[in-house]
Design a protein around this motif. Structure first.
Motif, PDB file in Angstrom:
ATOM      1  N   UNK D 146       0.779  -1.183  -0.046  1.00  0.00           N
ATOM      2  CA  UNK D 146      -0.014  -0.005   0.028  1.00  0.00           C
ATOM      3  C   UNK D 146       1.008   1.304  -0.082  1.00  0.00           C
ATOM      4  N   UNK D 147       1.998   1.257   0.729  1.00  0.00           N
ATOM      5  CA  UNK D 147       2.733   2.424   0.917  1.00  0.00           C
ATOM      6  C   UNK D 147       3.471   2.733  -0.543  1.00  0.00           C
ATOM      7  N   UNK D 148       3.820   1.494  -1.200  1.00  0.00           N
ATOM      8  CA  UNK D 148       4.292   1.682  -2.459  1.00  0.00           C
ATOM      9  C   UNK D 148       3.208   2.313  -3.587  1.00  0.00           C
ATOM     10  N   UNK D 152       3.336   5.688  -5.621  1.00  0.00           N
ATOM     11  CA  UNK D 152       3.695   5.545  -7.165  1.00  0.00           C
ATOM     12  C   UNK D 152       4.921   4.630  -7.563  1.00  0.00           C
ATOM     13  N   UNK D 153       5.431   3.792  -6.898  1.00  0.00           N
ATOM     14  CA  UNK D 153       6.470   2.989  -7.003  1.00  0.00           C
ATOM     15  C   UNK D 153       6.046   1.589  -7.112  1.00  0.00           C
ATOM     16  N   UNK D 154       7.071   0.646  -7.463  1.00  0.00           N
ATOM     17  CA  UNK D 154       6.792  -0.797  -7.461  1.00  0.00           C
ATOM     18  C   UNK D 154       7.056  -1.152  -6.095  1.00  0.00           C
ATOM     19  N   UNK D 155       6.040  -2.102  -5.703  1.00  0.00           N
ATOM     20  CA  UNK D 155       6.190  -2.517  -4.234  1.00  0.00           C
ATOM     21  C   UNK D 155       7.417  -3.499  -4.066  1.00  0.00           C
ATOM     22  N   UNK D 223      13.585  -2.241  -3.800  1.00  0.00           N
ATOM     23  CA  UNK D 223      13.856  -1.838  -2.363  1.00  0.00           C
ATOM     24  C   UNK D 223      13.561  -0.426  -2.279  1.00  0.00           C
ATOM     25  N   UNK D 224      13.115   0.238  -1.726  1.00  0.00           N
ATOM     26  CA  UNK D 224      13.142   1.735  -1.276  1.00  0.00           C
ATOM     27  C   UNK D 224      14.518   1.994  -0.858  1.00  0.00           C
ATOM     28  N   UNK D 225      15.156   3.127  -1.359  1.00  0.00           N
ATOM     29  CA  UNK D 225      16.138   3.468  -0.746  1.00  0.00           C
ATOM     30  C   UNK D 225      16.163   4.304   0.726  1.00  0.00           C
ATOM     31  N   UNK D 226      17.023   4.041   1.687  1.00  0.00           N
ATOM     32  CA  UNK D 226      16.935   5.108   2.726  1.00  0.00           C
ATOM     33  C   UNK D 226      16.414   4.238   3.873  1.00  0.00           C
ATOM     34  N   UNK D 227      16.271   3.061   3.984  1.00  0.00           N
ATOM     35  CA  UNK D 227      15.862   2.154   5.017  1.00  0.00           C
ATOM     36  C   UNK D 227      16.967   1.858   6.055  1.00  0.00           C
TER      37      UNK D 227
END
Lengths: 367, 367, 367, 367
Positions: D146-148, D152-155, D223-227
């Motif tokens: 849901x966050x992705x 607007x990014x791929x989950x 992967x999201x960047x910054x985690x």
């Protein structure tokens, strides 16, 4: 977030007024505590709706089930989870409330915070949420007793009572009042004259479609010395948070409280005198049993203020969820005065705070 | 334990009145917050001893050094550590106190809890401990401003003032009082007539070898809606804990507070009316800006009660550390009334609680 | 967030490689622990740069100052804060790195996460950050010793050593190796033959403008039984997190570790036999001293893998902060192999985890 | 203590193999997340015993009930509690184990730690405890999606598989493997040839009264960047703790892992090259997607090592609870190899860590 409380004796509560059920998970309970299930049920019965004509007539047996952490009648050291099923959930009774915000309820703020609200019965802001606390509080009381027994001292005695309802103020001696005194009357006020007046006032408020506030006073006798963790987790700070986290509370004071403001240092300071067993005692107790955030062995004394129940059956001005003026006439079941049922909640939160601080203090006894 | 506060904006304070210094580490501060060092120093100066004849004459410049977490004038996202050195530490001045327990001080309880006490100046129970809070509070204020600016709303305005000293009660309008009004007089009471009477009362108490208590009242205008995490981290519960963790506090109330007790539901409930921008507002504010533990956008209103300073220069009865009766005549430097210096402490703790809750609430705005 | 570690023995670290200083605040330390400042300094000296030609030649004396929590040579129960000033901060030496991202450093990720980076020396991702850990670890070691002495048992003996550098593998007997054996050689490898080969390999890597990785192996003899909190805070889980939070670590294994994969239940299970003092012991130790997340009294055995230092003096391909291809030739001072200096860091984190778990376990001994 | 995990997305698990049931309370779940109950059940079914002949034949439907926190198919922001009842609890089957300690089980350590043990089925140390994790992990996966979607990014795509069983090593391309590939075979090994060999090896081990270990490999693409929160809550440290808290795990490595040890800086460093969308990418991924404790956008790659199941049906030497030598022949139902059922557990813990870190990182996107 916000549903976990405590550092070592740590409780995590869940559940709403209208759903599968409500409960609590206790993490950090020492192993080998003999658990008295009847006592837990008894504390829940003190909190239960429908126990007298003074309180809401919602029908719930509030029977607790221990889901885990118990083996052969004793705690295992694993999380002790307890569940109370919801039974009398007439959520249809709340349909007429879906489109408006009840004054001084959590409808508007839950909606603003979460973008939704569990309309029926107030959801998580319902007094039903406190079931998990009362069940965990009963365990905490049993732990306090067991720790004292193990150490050969008298167990802390936690006694809360209704001290005031609206303008009726009770006269109760904190040094002698007993739990039995409190339970004699459905008001949970141990001053019989005041109890009678409170009953009349509550009945009248119900007839008037109105509601009343009051105060609960608490004493803890046989307090261990040394509980409280300066600076942020001072004992009064944790107790204050615990009480102010209960529904409908508006105020908390310890010892002299706001009355300290009009005293001076000379009259407010509690003089020490030599105690009989080698430990100093004080000749007054304006400190309420806590100095520098740490218990000093004198009785813990504090008072919690509750507002009049927000749910009343008189008509009130309010707005719809679309910000349009409207009228509300409440129809739900409710308490015209929460005070009698607040007493076991205050007892429970007190026990939870003390149990946590007893476990936290163990580290200072180890060297 | 007990020296860490907050969930996401988390502060860890350290230091005693007489040692290398006092300070704070903030963990969880968002990156890229422009830090105004002058503002931090200014808040510390408001707390500093010696700023007027009303307060203790201990000489400390209380100059803050940022040890880490700052680069090019902005927060880096790493822990921001701040240190204030102790300078005027006359620990010899406390030698005569080593063998006795001062009434209503933390001497006895620290000794009982820890098996020791830092005698000089009260150690960790000294008001000097609050330096770390005030420094962190200044950062929190800057964060609140930046979050509001980013979101295009007016920043929350936190204003605390001395509302009462002993029997002198100020008349102040929370809807219009400004920080400048508060700072006009050394009492930090923005009602000039009351300020004059308070000054006289404090001077008299000093001459009498006595001390006075009082209350600090706080308003936060331009409150964001939706702050507070039911059930345990209700906004009023976290504020109550924050204030009750300050030295010398005995009581806390939000909105109507204990006065709610003598009201009824009909008069206490805050009716909603349609607000100008599509958001409902209330026509009264007995809730003090919090309903169901969550801010509703109305001004946050609360009051904190402080006891008379425990240190007085009159002779008092007490006991030695060996539990023998003795007399104490205090000689240390102290405030005859902590209220003026309590104001920046209350402001700081308020900002810390609000900053933490703004960061915690981010998760509910993300879906 | 992320800079606080531990539950009851809780540390909060702060500081970067190039700023006012680095340090730690310990909250939860029991009162009345005699503190040996020389021992703290000695542990810091083991971690210090410039101690041998094998490690970075950055000049720092790393002298620790205790800011608070200490009185008369013992802990007071208040937070114990320690500060080490930065001295040799040649931040100009890093100017050429401002516009690019060094491969396998934290430059890019810090920039992406925080929108900034403390360029000089790697900021918070520098090995200098570990000073606070090593100082806190020394306190933890002293606490472990004191707890054991108080309870009349032999203190846990934490010994880590360099077990492998690149392809050089040491042969060391975990049941007999001593801390003195480890300190004999600058490599901190107690196998003299391997140490010699490691030294040669590290020198060669430096000449080649390259760097080497390796493993640190740890044994803790005289382990108390019963440490570890299933399910999430299993002892190996907390140890794993502790080690994987150290800079440059890539892997952790306990007991048999990955080698367990090619064993079978019959060979991997550790058979119990009757122990001499009434407590069962095991004839093998594939468990590494932990079963079900709880210590079983056998030696704790684990291994931590470190990658080759990311900073090398050979030219490397990389990109600018504007995403344009460029070349990097490193000029900063650095270790061609972090392993020798990693040993005290691993010792420290081990001690911190064990001290925390000893304090957490107190609750199960109280009933 | 030890049964709560996470900072903002915080789970509290409870329950044993043989009692009322097992479950989890999630605190911190954002409001308005649409919850797919079928997906939760599906993840539980992947973990369920009896799903194939390779795993234990204990009969449990493992049907999940959501007790709270759900309204109209979406999260309310209140705690989401889930319960799975125990059904097939043949605790009598364990009576013969009451008087002895099974090798490499938690019997002895639980007894030593808590002074008791829940004998039947291993109590809290049973794999059944992981039900709460898997249920919470499913919610975490839905939150990540849901966050992705919202941004607007791929989950992030979390895929774990059995990479090795005993000496059988699979050949799987982490950049292309799909969840469907993993689910094709009961071994959860997406390499068909290896899966066949693993099946044979497991069958043989069962016949031999023996058991096998193995590894699970995990990739997270998109992967999201910054985690990741340096320094203690580095992403690999939290992942390592998460995996090492699973039953039977002995080892964890990220990216190159222990293989980094025999590489050099020149070959291990991941060179940056300009990425297509303005963000640098790396041409190798020895970092495993994490640099300086923070995700860099490359696929997350890690590996978890599991020991051979401790329960085997061959006779073993052990001791009684009275420290007398005896023999054990196991009779309980068990898995000859936990690997196939470990896959959904690893997926779940991965999702929980990532969801928590996404929520924690929100604060750095707000200014």
């Amino acid at each position: 977030m916000g549903n976990i409380f405590g550092h070592t004796f740590r409780i995590s509560t869940f559940g709403e007024s209208h759903g599968g059920g409500v409960g609590v998970v206790i993490d950090g309970l020492p192993a080998r505590l003999a658990i008295d299930l009847d006592h837990i049920q008894n504390e829940l019965d003190r909190r239960r709706p429908g126990q007298s004509r003074l309180v809401t007539q919602r029908k719930e047996t509030d029977t607790v089930e221990v889901l885990s952490g118990l083996d052969g009648g004793a705690s295992t050291g694993a999380p002790l989870a307890m569940l109370v099923r919801n039974a009398d959930a007439r959520s249809g009774a709340y349909d007429h409330l879906a489109e408006l915000y009840r004054p001084s309820h959590a409808d508007f703020t839950y909606d603003a915070k979460y973008g939704n609200r569990t309309i029926a019965g107030g959801g998580r802001s319902s007094a039903r949420e406190t079931i998990g606390r009362v069940a965990a509080g009963a365990i905490a009381m049993q732990l306090l007793d067991a720790l004292a027994a193990k150490q050969g001292r008298t167990a802390p005695e936690i006694i809360s009572w209704v001290d005031q309802v609206h303008s009726v103020v009770a006269a109760v001696d904190p040094s002698t009042v007993t739990r039995d005194d409190v339970e004699v009357d459905p008001t949970r006020c141990p001053d019989p004259g005041a109890a009678e007046l409170m009953t009349a006032a509550i009945e009248q408020a119900r007839k008037d479609g109105d509601s009343l506030g009051g105060t609960v006073r608490t004493v803890v006798r046989n307090m261990p010395i040394g509980l409280g963790e300066p600076v942020f987790d001072r004992l009064e700070a944790d107790l204050g948070k615990a009480m102010l986290s209960l529904p409908a509370t508006k105020a908390f004071e310890i010892g002299s409280g706001f009355a300290a403001v009009e005293m001076t240092g000379l009259t407010h300071n509690d003089p020490f005198v030599p105690g009989p067993d080698g430990t100093p005692v004080t000749t007054s107790n304006n400190s309420g049993g806590v100095q520098g955030g740490i218990s000093n062995g004198q009785p813990l004394l504090f008072r919690t203020g509750f507002k009049p129940t927000a749910t009343i059956s008189s008509e009130q001005d309010t707005v719809t969820t679309d910000n349009v003026a409207t009228k509300l006439e409440a129809k739900g079941r409710h308490d015209p005065c929460v005070l009698p049922r607040a007493v076991p909640m205050v007892d429970a939160m007190t026990a939870i705070v003390l149990a946590d601080h007893e476990l936290r203090q163990l580290r200072n006894a180890v060297l």
